[in-house]
Design an enzyme around this catalytic site. Sequence first.
Site, PDB file in Angstrom:
ATOM      1  N   LYS A 167       0.829  -1.207   0.000  1.00  0.00           N
ATOM      2  CA  LYS A 167       0.000   0.000   0.000  1.00  0.00           C
ATOM      3  C   LYS A 167       0.859   1.252   0.000  1.00  0.00           C
ATOM      4  CE  LYS A 167      -3.397   2.848   0.182  1.00  0.00           C
ATOM      5  NZ  LYS A 167      -4.415   2.941   1.243  1.00  0.00           N
TER       6      LYS A 167
ATOM      7  N   LYS B  67      -0.361  11.867   5.504  1.00  0.00           N
ATOM      8  CA  LYS B  67      -0.042  10.850   6.511  1.00  0.00           C
ATOM      9  C   LYS B  67       0.616   9.645   5.857  1.00  0.00           C
ATOM     10  CE  LYS B  67      -2.824   7.744   7.370  1.00  0.00           C
ATOM     11  NZ  LYS B  67      -3.079   6.320   6.969  1.00  0.00           N
TER      12      LYS B  67
END
Length: 293
Positions: A169, A237
Amino acid sequence: MKIGFIGLGLMGRPMAANLMDAGHELFINRVKPVSQFLVEKGATACDTPKAVAEAAEIVITIVSDTPDVEAVLFGENGAVHGLSKGKMVIDMSTISPVATRDFADKLAAIGCAYLDAPVSGGDIGAKNATLTIMVGGSDEDFARGKPLFEAMGKTITHIGPVGDGQTAKLANQIVVGLTVEAVSEALLFAKKAGADPAKVREALMGGFAGSPILKIHGERMLNRTFDPGFSMRLQRKDMALVVNAAREIGLALPNAASTEQLMNAAIARGDGELDNSALIRTLEAMAGLKDEA
């Protein structure tokens, strides 16, 4: 199956609904007005993550960041206090691969399985059950979780052991973050040079530069529609996770680092809750252009 689902945000709500549509019984936590429809659909509201875990065979989490996963799993009234041997946790958040392996070890100590299964595809993919799901864990645990993944996604890949899903990811987010920045620069360049950015985008879509980000985010940039499909705050983030993970393994990723800094600037401008395509606003400000929206 009896499924606990923790994290009813922009992504979690439609994912939970798709699980229910596939015939699974859901137990959910922190029901707000926007997620009340799940209760009306038949989900059972629970007061705490502990209560969710007590009722469920498998607990799915999809929350914002590493500390949030840790809190819902191991905090006061966290899921770990309601888990028992043979149950499984599937974390579909995007968090640190290092912390992921630590969480899995803690759950293994009480006889519980763990899969990390972060997703890509945004709110559109969540609604349409077409998410890309990248899974880390054992073959046996992956086989157990696969029917649930099939109810939420279209491209489901077992990457390897626990933590590898998060690594995949983060690799995805490198491509996404840098491509959002590249599309922003391309459209800004076209505008500053006097060409019609919409026509330039149209031309690029037919060539090698064509991509879903140029298509979807490029249109958002042109139309100034920055309602979040995936917020700048969350994209930043993820870029920070990339940069930190690269530092841990002694790897230089200069463009990922610079994109993180541009997103820091965007958040400092007040764009943190806008879609990540709003990065173009920061580049426009750096170019001395007035904001059009």
